[in-house]
Design an enzyme around this catalytic site. Structure first.
Site, short mmCIF file in Angstrom:
data_model
loop_
_atom_site.label_atom_id
_atom_site.label_comp_id
_atom_site.label_asym_id
_atom_site.label_seq_id
_atom_site.Cartn_x
_atom_site.Cartn_y
_atom_site.Cartn_z
N ASP A 1 -4.91 2.30 -13.11
CA ASP A 1 -5.00 0.68 -13.32
C ASP A 1 -5.40 0.61 -15.20
O ASP A 1 -6.52 0.42 -15.43
CB ASP A 1 -6.48 0.20 -12.69
CG ASP A 1 -6.28 0.32 -11.26
OD1 ASP A 1 -5.24 -0.14 -10.69
OD2 ASP A 1 -7.51 0.45 -10.60
N GLU B 1 -3.37 -7.96 -5.51
CA GLU B 1 -4.45 -7.93 -6.25
C GLU B 1 -4.06 -7.72 -7.85
O GLU B 1 -2.79 -7.66 -8.16
CB GLU B 1 -5.23 -6.70 -5.81
CG GLU B 1 -4.41 -5.35 -5.81
CD GLU B 1 -5.10 -4.47 -4.80
OE1 GLU B 1 -6.20 -4.48 -4.43
OE2 GLU B 1 -4.55 -3.26 -4.80
#
Length: 323
Positions: free
Chosen positions: A43, A210
């Site tokens: 991420d 997401e």
């Protein structure tokens, strides 16, 4: 070197001018640009620092930091926070933060991040500031936005954008997908009673979308998001899709006109070759160009998550394409 860069830029511009308004074909997915040093990341959020060089922050039990002088060689730089803020433990027993987002405004750096537990939407997004953006210099300011099990959204995976004189934060993971809330630009926290806008979802449970990130280009706002399954090494099915809107709050649609609230989204980047499960994306500016940062799982290294960087170009019809 300057002439070579200019020629390369001109070549890219020529190719882009000839591209039709179509999703990127699987056979054309580029490999990540070569990097060296500490490549392990998850991420990633990256920024070109005002002081020079780059910093990347990431998920991984801590908000891990990587530093680079040239965007090629990356070195481990410890943690964003020397000590985890005590309130993190309200959301998991290990004080584990996720999915940071770094930005710069009002003369300082802002870091947003999430704390939660796997499989629950009892979650919170925190905010911190720093004069330099470097690890060890962050001052935490607590919760910017929260969600509870009674909510129909999940307050994780934050990303901030300034639009039309206001500050907005996209967020969301599973539940009903991608959401947006307005922030107070002074505190960086959600305005009390703010409307929670709905930007994207999938037609069926568990609504596997997401990690949103919004970029302004031309007259449009582009919503990038990660679809399908993360965090399973070489079995991950993460991929990046995109839609656009003339308003930051939506509605967003893909190049066929299908709304992202109805499962639409052009496929921008998917796994290919050894580069599995591409996602957890963000976009940053570097020398006037957009760069896509993401993680992938290296099939040649037991599915280890690593940093992917690619130039983000734009077609003649105004759609992003990865180079």
């Amino acid at each position: 070197m300057t002439i070579r860069r200019s020629l390369a830029a001109a070549a890219v511009a020529t190719v882009l001018a000839l591209l039709p308004n179509t999703a990127q074909a699987a056979e054309s997915y580029p490999d990540p640009q070569p990097i060296t040093g500490q490549q392990i990341i998850h991420d990633p959020t990256v920024i070109h620092l005002k002081s020079g060089g780059y910093v990347a922050y990431s998920t991984g039990g801590i908000i891990g930091a990587r530093l680079s002088k040239d965007r090629v060689q990356w070195d481990d730089a410890g943690n964003a926070f020397a000590t985890p803020p005590s309130w993190w433990y309200e959301y998991n027993s290990t004080g584990d933060p996720w999915a940071p987002d770094i930005s710069y405004r009002h003369g300082q750096y802002w870091l947003y991040y999430a704390v939660s537990s796997w499989g629950t939407n009892h979650s919170a997004i925190g905010v911190a500031t720093s004069p330099t953006g470097l690890p060890g210099t962050w001052t935490d300011h607590g919760k910017a936005f929260t969600s509870e099990t009674t909510d129909t959204w999940n307050a994780i995976d934050p990303a901030v954008i300034k639009a039309d004189g206001k500050l907005w934060m996209t967020f969301g993971s599973y539940w009903t997908g991608i959401r947006m809330a307005e922030l107070d630009p002074k505190t960086g926290k959600a305005i009390e009673g703010t409307t929670v806008h709905h930007l994207a979802t999938r037609p069926d449970a568990p609504y596997a979308v997401e990690g949103p990130y919004i970029v302004k280009h031309g007259h449009y706002y582009y919503l990038f998001a990660s679809y399908d399954a993360c965090c399973a090494g070489v079995n991950s099915t993460y991929k990046i899709r995109v839609g656009r809107s003339t308003s930051v709050t939506g509605p967003y649609a893909d190049s066929t006109g299908k709304p992202l609230l109805e499962g639409g989204g052009d496929l921008l980047l998917a796994g290919h070759g050894r580069f599995i499960g591409t996602g957890g994306e963000s976009v940053f500016k570097d020398k006037g160009r957009d760069v896509l940062a993401y993680h992938y799982y290296d099939a040649d290294d037991s599915g280890t998550p690593k940093l992917g960087l690619n130039t983000l170009g734009w077609t003649r019809d105004g759609w992003p394409k990865v180079f």
